[in-house]
Design a protein around this motif. Structure first.
Motif, PDB file in Angstrom:
ATOM      1  N   ALA A 178       1.009  -0.778   0.317  1.00 31.24           N
ATOM      2  CA  ALA A 178       0.148   0.036  -0.310  1.00 31.24           C
ATOM      3  C   ALA A 178       0.659   0.912  -0.237  1.00 31.24           C
ATOM      4  CB  ALA A 178      -1.061   0.343   1.232  1.00 31.24           C
ATOM      5  N   ALA A 179       2.073   1.765   0.269  1.00 30.91           N
ATOM      6  CA  ALA A 179       2.961   1.859  -0.196  1.00 30.91           C
ATOM      7  C   ALA A 179       2.696   3.366  -1.089  1.00 30.91           C
ATOM      8  CB  ALA A 179       4.503   2.382   0.566  1.00 30.91           C
ATOM      9  N   GLU A 180       3.044   4.281  -0.983  1.00 35.36           N
ATOM     10  CA  GLU A 180       3.707   4.206  -2.206  1.00 35.36           C
ATOM     11  C   GLU A 180       4.281   4.326  -3.169  1.00 35.36           C
ATOM     12  OE1 GLU A 180       4.516   9.743  -3.603  1.00 35.36           O
ATOM     13  OE2 GLU A 180       4.809   9.209  -1.541  1.00 35.36           O
ATOM     14  N   ASP A 181       5.470   4.203  -2.671  1.00 34.84           N
ATOM     15  CA  ASP A 181       6.251   3.300  -4.163  1.00 34.84           C
ATOM     16  C   ASP A 181       6.021   1.834  -4.474  1.00 34.84           C
ATOM     17  OD1 ASP A 181       7.490   2.191  -1.670  1.00 34.84           O
ATOM     18  OD2 ASP A 181       9.587   2.767  -1.492  1.00 34.84           O
ATOM     19  N   GLY A 182       5.123   0.937  -3.289  1.00 32.20           N
ATOM     20  CA  GLY A 182       4.731  -0.138  -4.249  1.00 32.20           C
ATOM     21  C   GLY A 182       5.493  -1.563  -3.812  1.00 32.20           C
ATOM     22  N   TRP A 183       5.439  -2.320  -3.780  1.00 33.35           N
ATOM     23  CA  TRP A 183       5.811  -4.024  -3.105  1.00 33.35           C
ATOM     24  C   TRP A 183       7.427  -3.421  -4.135  1.00 33.35           C
ATOM     25  CZ3 TRP A 183       5.753  -6.916  -0.574  1.00 33.35           C
ATOM     26  CH2 TRP A 183       6.366  -8.250  -0.171  1.00 33.35           C
ATOM     27  N   GLN A 184       8.417  -4.046  -3.006  1.00 37.85           N
ATOM     28  CA  GLN A 184       9.714  -3.349  -4.167  1.00 37.85           C
ATOM     29  C   GLN A 184      10.651  -5.251  -3.628  1.00 37.85           C
ATOM     30  OE1 GLN A 184      10.919  -1.182  -5.713  1.00 37.85           O
ATOM     31  NE2 GLN A 184       8.883  -0.324  -5.883  1.00 37.85           N
ATOM     32  N   ARG A 185      10.240  -6.258  -3.722  1.00 38.40           N
ATOM     33  CA  ARG A 185      10.779  -7.236  -3.405  1.00 38.40           C
ATOM     34  C   ARG A 185       9.945  -8.172  -4.431  1.00 38.40           C
ATOM     35  NH1 ARG A 185      11.909  -6.985   2.144  1.00 38.40           N
ATOM     36  NH2 ARG A 185      11.470  -5.695   3.140  1.00 38.40           N
ATOM     37  N   GLU A 186      11.437  -9.524  -4.182  1.00 40.93           N
ATOM     38  CA  GLU A 186      11.073 -10.536  -5.131  1.00 40.93           C
ATOM     39  C   GLU A 186      10.532 -12.098  -4.208  1.00 40.93           C
ATOM     40  OE1 GLU A 186      14.687 -11.847  -7.432  1.00 40.93           O
ATOM     41  OE2 GLU A 186      15.676 -10.045  -5.881  1.00 40.93           O
ATOM     42  N   ILE A 187      10.525 -13.254  -4.583  1.00 36.80           N
ATOM     43  CA  ILE A 187       9.891 -14.248  -3.330  1.00 36.80           C
ATOM     44  C   ILE A 187      10.678 -15.527  -3.668  1.00 36.80           C
ATOM     45  CG2 ILE A 187       8.426 -15.682  -2.597  1.00 36.80           C
ATOM     46  CD1 ILE A 187       6.225 -13.233  -3.257  1.00 36.80           C
ATOM     47  N   PHE A 188      12.133 -15.875  -2.866  1.00 33.94           N
ATOM     48  CA  PHE A 188      12.950 -16.941  -3.664  1.00 33.94           C
ATOM     49  C   PHE A 188      12.020 -17.905  -2.327  1.00 33.94           C
ATOM     50  CE2 PHE A 188      16.840 -14.668  -2.874  1.00 33.94           C
ATOM     51  CZ  PHE A 188      16.800 -13.913  -4.353  1.00 33.94           C
ATOM     52  N   VAL A 189      11.475 -19.504  -3.033  1.00 33.42           N
ATOM     53  CA  VAL A 189      10.732 -20.105  -2.497  1.00 33.42           C
ATOM     54  C   VAL A 189      11.685 -21.860  -2.835  1.00 33.42           C
ATOM     55  CG1 VAL A 189       8.310 -21.673  -2.270  1.00 33.42           C
ATOM     56  CG2 VAL A 189       8.382 -19.164  -3.550  1.00 33.42           C
ATOM     57  N   ARG A 190      11.676 -22.312  -1.241  1.00 31.64           N
ATOM     58  CA  ARG A 190      12.476 -23.317  -2.245  1.00 31.64           C
ATOM     59  C   ARG A 190      12.853 -24.139  -0.436  1.00 31.64           C
ATOM     60  NH1 ARG A 190      17.568 -21.745  -4.391  1.00 31.64           N
ATOM     61  NH2 ARG A 190      17.713 -19.591  -5.342  1.00 31.64           N
ATOM     62  N   PHE A 191      12.604 -26.119  -1.797  1.00 32.60           N
ATOM     63  CA  PHE A 191      12.396 -27.021  -0.559  1.00 32.60           C
ATOM     64  C   PHE A 191      13.662 -27.691  -0.460  1.00 32.60           C
ATOM     65  CE2 PHE A 191      10.668 -31.728  -0.288  1.00 32.60           C
ATOM     66  CZ  PHE A 191       9.890 -31.097   0.562  1.00 32.60           C
ATOM     67  N   VAL A 192      14.161 -26.978   0.874  1.00 27.97           N
ATOM     68  CA  VAL A 192      15.551 -27.386   1.565  1.00 27.97           C
ATOM     69  C   VAL A 192      15.538 -28.927   2.507  1.00 27.97           C
ATOM     70  CG1 VAL A 192      15.726 -25.060   0.440  1.00 27.97           C
ATOM     71  CG2 VAL A 192      15.101 -25.321   3.196  1.00 27.97           C
ATOM     72  N   ASN A 193      17.181 -28.797   2.780  1.00 24.99           N
ATOM     73  CA  ASN A 193      17.269 -29.518   4.021  1.00 24.99           C
ATOM     74  C   ASN A 193      18.697 -29.889   4.677  1.00 24.99           C
ATOM     75  OD1 ASN A 193      18.441 -31.375   2.125  1.00 24.99           O
ATOM     76  ND2 ASN A 193      18.386 -33.313   3.009  1.00 24.99           N
ATOM     77  N   ASP A 194      19.264 -30.214   4.942  1.00 20.56           N
ATOM     78  CA  ASP A 194      20.359 -30.360   5.942  1.00 20.56           C
ATOM     79  C   ASP A 194      21.353 -30.579   4.966  1.00 20.56           C
ATOM     80  OD1 ASP A 194      22.934 -29.672   6.931  1.00 20.56           O
ATOM     81  OD2 ASP A 194      22.755 -30.743   9.018  1.00 20.56           O
TER      82      ASP A 194
END
Length: 234
Positions: A178-194
């Motif tokens: 909702a901010a004036e400059d809008g959404w400024q992020r990208e999303i990482f989605v990983r399936f991980v383990n040790d």
């Protein structure tokens, strides 16, 4: 009279433009979906006394940069074969399903002891079930058949993982959208383990990234959707 008509027409046009602008406003779900710059869509593993196998598919930016923006996306499937004892000779593989197979040669990874191969089209083999590793040394050939387990079976998918992560950071994400400059992020989605323990449990890792020093991340149990860990930087 003409002036009145002109004013009315202008008012109508302004209302129409405002209506179109409002009707085209993206939902939060659409914004988040379009912001995914790295998404893992497949994860198969297998092991025997000689090798550990990982087969994974990842869609991500061609030039993978943590800058809050989504660049040109490419999809890559990688087969990783890690020997428990370094073999002598050429190593090849046969990735098989109930109906088809893909054959190829494995190349030694620059780092570590693993051998890797890029699979150009995993869909060509359907649902993979086994990997046959062949080691050719001189006139001798040894074959090792390793069954694969689909680690993503019977757990939430990447879209549900993003939704779960959003609910955890909902207040901050909604404020940024909702901010004036809008959404400024990208999303990482990983399936991980040790990485040091091939038998360890897998989790969904979701991170909302502005840059390499500014992110909001969670680790999600893929069976229960429980947030098991979180981190906000800075």
């Amino acid at each position: 009279m003409t002036k009145k008509i002109f004013i009315i027409v202008c008012a109508v046009i302004c209302c129409l433009l405002l209506f179109v602008a409002c009707s085209e406003k993206k939902t939060t779900d659409e914004i988040l979906t379009e912001s995914v710059s790295s998404r893992q869509t497949a994860c198969y593993t297998g092991a025997d006394d000689n090798f550990e196998i990982t087969l994974s598919t990842l869609s991500q930016e061609e030039a993978f940069i943590a800058d809050g923006k989504v660049g040109n996306m490419v999809t890559r499937t990688t087969l990783v074969v890690k020997p428990k004892t370094m073999p002598e000779g050429e190593i090849s593989y046969s990735l098989q399903s109930d109906s088809d197979k893909i054959d190829g040669v494995l190349s030694k990874n620059v780092l570590g002891s693993a051998f890797i191969a890029d699979i150009s089209d995993l869909s060509a083999v359907g649902t993979p079930s086994t990997v046959v590793v062949k080691v050719v040394s001189g006139e001798e050939t040894e074959e090792y058949t390793i069954e694969l387990t689909d680690r993503m079976a019977d757990v939430i998918d990447s879209a549900e993982a993003v939704k779960t992560a959003y609910e955890y950071y909902k207040q901050q994400i909604d404020a940024e959208i909702a901010a004036e400059d809008g959404w400024q992020r990208e999303i990482f989605v990983r399936f991980v383990n040790d990485r040091k323990d091939s038998e360890s449990k897998y989790y969904w890792y979701v991170s909302f990234v502005r840059d390499r020093n500014d992110d909001m991340s969670v680790l999600i149990d893929p069976a229960t959707k429980e947030i098991v860990n979180s981190r906000v930087r800075p």
